[in-house]
Design a protein around this motif. Structure first.
Motif, PDB file in Angstrom:
ATOM      1  N   VAL A 138      -7.075 -11.250 -10.100  1.00 33.89           N
ATOM      2  CA  VAL A 138      -7.276 -12.692 -10.254  1.00 33.89           C
ATOM      3  C   VAL A 138      -8.301 -12.895 -11.364  1.00 33.89           C
ATOM      4  O   VAL A 138      -9.317 -12.207 -11.401  1.00 33.89           O
ATOM      5  N   VAL A 139      -8.028 -13.835 -12.264  1.00 35.38           N
ATOM      6  CA  VAL A 139      -8.990 -14.225 -13.292  1.00 35.38           C
ATOM      7  C   VAL A 139      -9.160 -15.727 -13.201  1.00 35.38           C
ATOM      8  O   VAL A 139      -8.182 -16.472 -13.065  1.00 35.38           O
ATOM      9  N   VAL A 140     -10.414 -16.180 -13.268  1.00 33.96           N
ATOM     10  CA  VAL A 140     -10.719 -17.602 -13.225  1.00 33.96           C
ATOM     11  C   VAL A 140     -11.566 -17.944 -14.445  1.00 33.96           C
ATOM     12  O   VAL A 140     -12.641 -17.361 -14.639  1.00 33.96           O
ATOM     13  N   GLU A 141     -11.063 -18.856 -15.267  1.00 39.48           N
ATOM     14  CA  GLU A 141     -11.867 -19.380 -16.369  1.00 39.48           C
ATOM     15  C   GLU A 141     -12.757 -20.469 -15.786  1.00 39.48           C
ATOM     16  O   GLU A 141     -12.280 -21.300 -14.999  1.00 39.48           O
ATOM     17  N   GLN A 142     -14.051 -20.468 -16.159  1.00 39.18           N
ATOM     18  CA  GLN A 142     -15.007 -21.353 -15.500  1.00 39.18           C
ATOM     19  C   GLN A 142     -15.970 -22.004 -16.491  1.00 39.18           C
ATOM     20  O   GLN A 142     -16.317 -21.420 -17.514  1.00 39.18           O
ATOM     21  N   ASP A 143     -16.408 -23.187 -16.130  1.00 43.29           N
ATOM     22  CA  ASP A 143     -17.525 -23.855 -16.782  1.00 43.29           C
ATOM     23  C   ASP A 143     -18.740 -23.503 -15.933  1.00 43.29           C
ATOM     24  O   ASP A 143     -18.905 -24.024 -14.835  1.00 43.29           O
ATOM     25  N   ALA A 144     -19.570 -22.578 -16.434  1.00 42.05           N
ATOM     26  CA  ALA A 144     -20.673 -22.027 -15.639  1.00 42.05           C
ATOM     27  C   ALA A 144     -22.002 -22.652 -16.019  1.00 42.05           C
ATOM     28  O   ALA A 144     -22.247 -22.966 -17.181  1.00 42.05           O
ATOM     29  N   THR A 145     -22.858 -22.795 -15.006  1.00 42.16           N
ATOM     30  CA  THR A 145     -24.202 -23.321 -15.194  1.00 42.16           C
ATOM     31  C   THR A 145     -25.186 -22.406 -14.473  1.00 42.16           C
ATOM     32  O   THR A 145     -24.917 -21.941 -13.364  1.00 42.16           O
ATOM     33  N   TRP A 146     -26.325 -22.167 -15.107  1.00 42.97           N
ATOM     34  CA  TRP A 146     -27.416 -21.424 -14.494  1.00 42.97           C
ATOM     35  C   TRP A 146     -28.580 -22.386 -14.357  1.00 42.97           C
ATOM     36  O   TRP A 146     -28.938 -23.082 -15.309  1.00 42.97           O
ATOM     37  N   ALA A 147     -29.157 -22.446 -13.166  1.00 43.39           N
ATOM     38  CA  ALA A 147     -30.267 -23.363 -12.902  1.00 43.39           C
ATOM     39  C   ALA A 147     -31.446 -22.588 -12.324  1.00 43.39           C
ATOM     40  O   ALA A 147     -31.261 -21.568 -11.661  1.00 43.39           O
ATOM     41  N   ASP A 148     -32.629 -23.086 -12.576  1.00 43.18           N
ATOM     42  CA  ASP A 148     -33.834 -22.508 -11.998  1.00 43.18           C
ATOM     43  C   ASP A 148     -33.774 -22.741 -10.487  1.00 43.18           C
ATOM     44  O   ASP A 148     -33.705 -23.888 -10.042  1.00 43.18           O
ATOM     45  N   GLY A 169     -34.290 -26.472  -9.886  1.00 42.48           N
ATOM     46  CA  GLY A 169     -32.961 -27.037 -10.100  1.00 42.48           C
ATOM     47  C   GLY A 169     -32.690 -27.386 -11.548  1.00 42.48           C
ATOM     48  O   GLY A 169     -31.593 -27.827 -11.885  1.00 42.48           O
ATOM     49  N   ASP A 170     -33.680 -27.183 -12.430  1.00 47.56           N
ATOM     50  CA  ASP A 170     -33.494 -27.483 -13.847  1.00 47.56           C
ATOM     51  C   ASP A 170     -32.477 -26.529 -14.460  1.00 47.56           C
ATOM     52  O   ASP A 170     -32.532 -25.312 -14.231  1.00 47.56           O
ATOM     53  N   GLU A 171     -31.557 -27.082 -15.252  1.00 48.69           N
ATOM     54  CA  GLU A 171     -30.540 -26.269 -15.907  1.00 48.69           C
ATOM     55  C   GLU A 171     -31.190 -25.346 -16.927  1.00 48.69           C
ATOM     56  O   GLU A 171     -31.984 -25.763 -17.748  1.00 48.69           O
ATOM     57  N   ARG A 172     -30.802 -24.050 -16.846  1.00 54.26           N
ATOM     58  CA  ARG A 172     -31.317 -23.052 -17.786  1.00 54.26           C
ATOM     59  C   ARG A 172     -30.275 -22.651 -18.816  1.00 54.26           C
ATOM     60  O   ARG A 172     -30.603 -22.049 -19.821  1.00 54.26           O
ATOM     61  N   GLY A 173     -29.024 -22.939 -18.546  1.00 57.23           N
ATOM     62  CA  GLY A 173     -27.966 -22.560 -19.468  1.00 57.23           C
ATOM     63  C   GLY A 173     -26.611 -22.990 -18.973  1.00 57.23           C
ATOM     64  O   GLY A 173     -26.429 -23.265 -17.782  1.00 57.23           O
ATOM     65  N   ARG A 174     -25.675 -23.056 -19.918  1.00 61.99           N
ATOM     66  CA  ARG A 174     -24.299 -23.441 -19.583  1.00 61.99           C
ATOM     67  C   ARG A 174     -23.380 -22.734 -20.565  1.00 61.99           C
ATOM     68  O   ARG A 174     -23.699 -22.636 -21.745  1.00 61.99           O
TER      69      ARG A 174
END
Length: 132
Positions: free
Chosen positions: A70-80, A84-89
């Motif tokens: 299975v492969v899933v293409e994703q819109d990923a987010t990394w948060a502290d 909760g502050d976004e660190r990357g996308r």
């Protein structure tokens, strides 16, 4: 959704909730996790990873093949995790191998969907058009 897609979808939901217990229950004890920093074995690595990564992802496209791939293409987010502050996308693709109803391998591909599909032995024709 049934079979290997249902297992992967449940795992992705558990990760988004930072529910390590639920995620681990969907994995083989000797789960192989492959990421940008190398590979490790053992589903117990999921809890510490979730606690520090703050990773969530919105699935964009799903691909499924014979043999549990299975492969899933994703819109990923990394948060502290603390604030909760976004660190990357980024757009990423995750490859899974499902056997006997559990995930035996998880691999994040920061190099995109084509690399993930090639690594899993899948092609564009393996895209799942309708889920539900």
């Amino acid at each position: 959704m049934t079979g290997q897609l249902a297992v992967v979808e449940a795992w992705l939901h558990a990760v988004d909730r930072a529910d390590a217990v639920a995620a681990m229950a969907l994995c083989a004890p000797d789960l192989e996790v492959v990421g940008p920093r190398g590979s490790v074995r053992g589903r117990e690595v999921l809890g510490p990873w979730m606690a520090r990564a703050g990773f969530t992802a919105r699935p964009l496209r799903w691909f499924c093949g014979a043999g549990g791939a299975v492969v899933v293409e994703q819109d990923a987010t990394w948060a502290d995790p603390a604030t909760g502050d976004e660190r990357g996308r980024a757009a990423v693709a995750s490859g899974f191998l499902v056997a006997d109803g559990v995930i035996t391998r998880f691999r994040r591909h920061d190099d995109g969907l084509p690399a993930a599909l090639a690594a899993a032995g899948l092609r564009g024709a393996d895209e799942v058009a309708a889920r539900g």
